[in-house]
Design an enzyme around this catalytic site. Structure first.
Site, short mmCIF file in Angstrom:
data_model
loop_
_atom_site.label_atom_id
_atom_site.label_comp_id
_atom_site.label_asym_id
_atom_site.label_seq_id
_atom_site.Cartn_x
_atom_site.Cartn_y
_atom_site.Cartn_z
N THR A 366 0.90 -1.14 0.00
CA THR A 366 0.00 0.00 0.00
C THR A 366 0.93 1.19 0.00
OG1 THR A 366 -1.68 -1.22 1.20
CG2 THR A 366 -1.73 1.15 1.47
N THR A 384 -4.06 1.76 -2.56
CA THR A 384 -3.48 0.42 -2.52
C THR A 384 -3.98 -0.47 -3.64
OG1 THR A 384 -3.07 -1.45 -1.03
CG2 THR A 384 -5.28 -0.53 -0.98
N ASN A 386 -3.57 -3.64 -2.52
CA ASN A 386 -3.54 -4.63 -1.44
C ASN A 386 -2.21 -5.38 -1.47
OD1 ASN A 386 -4.37 -5.87 0.85
ND2 ASN A 386 -5.42 -7.54 -0.21
N ASP A 408 -9.32 -8.63 1.45
CA ASP A 408 -9.55 -7.92 2.72
C ASP A 408 -10.89 -8.28 3.36
OD1 ASP A 408 -7.15 -6.64 3.00
OD2 ASP A 408 -7.84 -4.67 2.36
N SER A 437 -10.98 -2.09 5.77
CA SER A 437 -9.61 -1.62 5.56
C SER A 437 -8.99 -1.20 6.90
CB SER A 437 -9.64 -0.42 4.62
OG SER A 437 -8.36 0.15 4.48
N SER A 438 -7.67 -1.06 6.89
CA SER A 438 -6.97 -0.47 8.04
C SER A 438 -6.35 0.88 7.69
CB SER A 438 -5.86 -1.40 8.51
OG SER A 438 -6.38 -2.63 8.94
N GLY A 458 0.90 -0.86 5.58
CA GLY A 458 1.24 -1.84 6.61
C GLY A 458 0.09 -2.72 7.06
N GLY A 459 -1.04 -2.71 6.33
CA GLY A 459 -2.16 -3.56 6.72
C GLY A 459 -2.57 -3.27 8.15
O1 DON Z 1 -7.01 -1.69 3.14
C1 DON Z 1 -6.17 -2.28 3.83
O2 DON Z 1 -6.11 -2.14 5.04
C2 DON Z 1 -5.15 -3.17 3.16
N1 DON Z 1 -5.57 -3.52 1.82
C3 DON Z 1 -3.85 -2.43 3.14
C4 DON Z 1 -2.73 -3.30 2.68
C5 DON Z 1 -1.44 -2.76 3.12
O3 DON Z 1 -1.32 -1.76 3.77
C6 DON Z 1 -0.27 -3.55 2.77
N2 DON Z 1 0.88 -2.69 2.83
N3 DON Z 1 1.89 -2.84 3.28
#
Ligand code: DON
Length: 557
Positions: A366, A384, A386, A408, A437-438, A458-459
């Protein structure tokens, strides 16, 4: 109070806070913090041409779709928090599940998840929101023309950019991109470190979007090319022309919380990020007596923060999903009395036993960027695909990557997916629904003036990372760049009593031992964040890029 009444109250409270009148304050310069230098150059070019923070954000987002293909995108989605002319806005351009999606779509005959299906190939893709999101932001706030804002991206696609080593490494780290359902290497296989990489198909797509507007992506030639990709080579992607035509950007009331004299303007559902960040900041404040004299990043500090994070993740797994489909008790979850009660349950001596449903891991990539202009407006954008390079599917002839955002969702409510992410019915797959989402693009204001613009990939680590940097800056009074360079850690309820560390700053033996004494095990999470932030010092913007990534902070005069 019964939950239904509480929820109504929450909704009104959100609206009320967001509508509060506030004044913007002019700055000595504009600034950008971007995950790569091309994104920063795009913002600088547009700001110098008289554009505002929204123009610069649109320019950077399109540029990163060219030069940061891990996450920058046309074929994905995201969120932008804006502060324009003294008012806060939140733009939700998150992907939606295609109309033909179903709760069973990634399950085998026995009802067990086939998780690869939601990660790679056309079936993993949600309906993209980025182009429409950027178009609506431009239409509402832009000072320059749409084509002017897109010009830097078209230039980078047509004339090329120099491939950084990190990008080649990212590709090497994703063996799934070589699978039969991905065509990634057809387009990106020629990328070499230090060599100029040109993308003529993508340049042509961007030129068509610049000329015809977002309709080009959702119903024009680009839409036709995307449709052809859904079924090319026997693939069974679900996105239809009707899905594209029906895609809607949602302007939501941002979540606004008061914290230590600041207004924290951040992401509402369908992100869990803003609620989680508010819970983290508030509970740490509530638990101030426990933190007294506790050194930053000491074992006791990590224990106390983990106790808070554990409670945040229990709520996340239970309550959060797309608010257009499930009732999310948003303000009940950030109600000060509720959080004070939760903070009061922190055990200062040992880890509380895990309770409720456990969330799990999410994986890269992301990306986030932050912009301010000289008029005191700000844009905080996280978007993102993802997974790194999304579904690994390039729309042939159009040259852009499709997301794998469907992963997700809870592929099966109550069951962990391939990465251990667990959710309840609130985040089950349904047609046209947005996956939880985060992402937490955030802006802090004080007395109506922008004080900080911040976010990261960072999810599930996103809001714990933003929280740690805010604590470092405002509780420990560190300069922003020092705060970004500090080690960060993460705890998320399950796996039980586990504190995660980044490859960037692994836990020392002494620290591992001290945490073990407190009842924790430690784990390398195999992934670094990438905070891009701007702090305003008086009237001077001070941008900072995370030393973990290839980002650039730039003041634009
Ligand atoms: O929307 C979300 O929370 C995830 N798709 C984000 C993924 C993410 O941050 C991965 N990155 N390092």
């Amino acid at each position: 109070m019964p939950p239904s009444i509480r929820r109504t109250f929450c909704f009104l409270a959100l609206i009320g806070l967001a509508a509060m009148p506030v004044q913007a304050a002019p700055l000595a310069a504009g600034a950008v913090a971007s995950p790569d230098r091309y994104g920063a150059l795009a913002a600088a070019e547009v700001l110098r041409a008289g554009g505002n923070a929204a123009d610069a954000a649109v320019a950077t987002a399109f540029a990163l779709a060219v030069t940061y293909p891990e996450a920058g995108n046309l074929g994905g989605g995201g969120f932008m928090t804006l502060y324009m002319n003294g008012k806060a806005y939140f733009v939700d351009y998150r992907e939606t599940a295609p109309a033909a999606a179903s709760a069973q779509m990634y399950l085998d005959a026995k009802g067990a998840p086939i998780t690869d299906l939601s990660l790679t190939g056309p079936l993993a893709a949600g309906v993209p929101g980025t182009v429409k999101g950027l178009a609506e932001i431009h239409a509402r706030f832009g000072k320059l023309s749409w084509a002017r804002d897109m010009a830097p991206a078209i230039h980078f696609a047509r004339d090329g950019f120099v491939v950084p080593p990190a990008l080649v490494q990212e590709r090497a780290d994703e063996p799934r991109l070589s699978s039969g359902v991905a065509n990634f290497d057809r387009y990106f296989g020629v990328m070499r470190t230090g060599a100029v990489f040109r993308q003529p198909d993508l340049a042509a797509t961007l030129r068509r979007i610049a000329k015809n507007g977002p309709a080009e992506f959702y119903s024009g030639k680009t839409a036709d090319l995307l449709m052809a990709q859904m079924t090319r080579g026997g693939a069974r992607g679900l996105i239809t022309t009707a899905d594209l035509a029906a895609y809607k950007v949602v302007w939501r009331e941002p979540l606004i919380a008061d914290w230590r004299g600041y207004q924290v303007i951040t992401a509402p559902p369908p992100s869990s990020g803003g609620i989680a960040l508010t819970q983290l900041l508030t509970m740490k404040q509530d638990a101030a007596p426990l933190f007294k004299g506790v050194a930053l990043n000491s074992p006791q500090y990590m224990h106390l923060v983990s106790e808070i994070e554990k409670r945040v993740f229990a709520d996340r797994a239970e309550y959060l999903g797309d608010p257009d489909f499930v009732k999310v008790p948003a303000v009940a979850l950030i109600d000060p009395a509720y959080l004070a009660r939760r903070a009061g349950q922190i055990d200062p001596a040992k880890p509380s036993p895990p309770a409720a449903v456990a969330p799990g891991l999410e994986k890269p990539q992301t990306t986030h960027f932050s912009v301010v202009d000289k008029w005191g407006n700000a844009a905080s954008n996280t978007y993102t695909l993802n997974g790194s390079f999304g579904a690994g599917v390039v729309v042939e002839g159009a040259g852009f990557l499709l997301n794998d955002e469907m992963d997700d969702f809870s592929v099966k409510p109550g069951a962990p997916n391939q990465f251990g992410v667990v959710g309840g019915a609130a985040n089950a797959i349904a047609p046209n629904k947005r996956p939880l989402s985060s992402m937490s693009p955030t802006i802090l204001t004080k007395d109506g003036a922008v004080a900080m613009v911040i976010g990261t990939p960072g999810g599930s680590r996103i809001f714990t990372s933003v929280f740690q940097v805010l604590a470092d800056v405002y509780d420990f009074h560190l300069p922003l760049s020092t705060a970004l360079a500090k080690p960060r850690f993460h705890h998320q309820l399950l796996p039980e009593n586990t504190i995660f560390f980044e490859p960037y700053a692994p836990a020392s033996k002494v620290l591992v031992d001290a945490l073990r004494v407190r009842g924790y095990r430690t784990e390398d999470q195999g992934y670094n964040g990438d905070i891009e932030a701007i702090e305003i010092d008086g009237q001077t913007p001070v941008p900072a890029a995370d030393p973990r990534g290839r980002g650039v902070g730039m003041v634009v005069r």
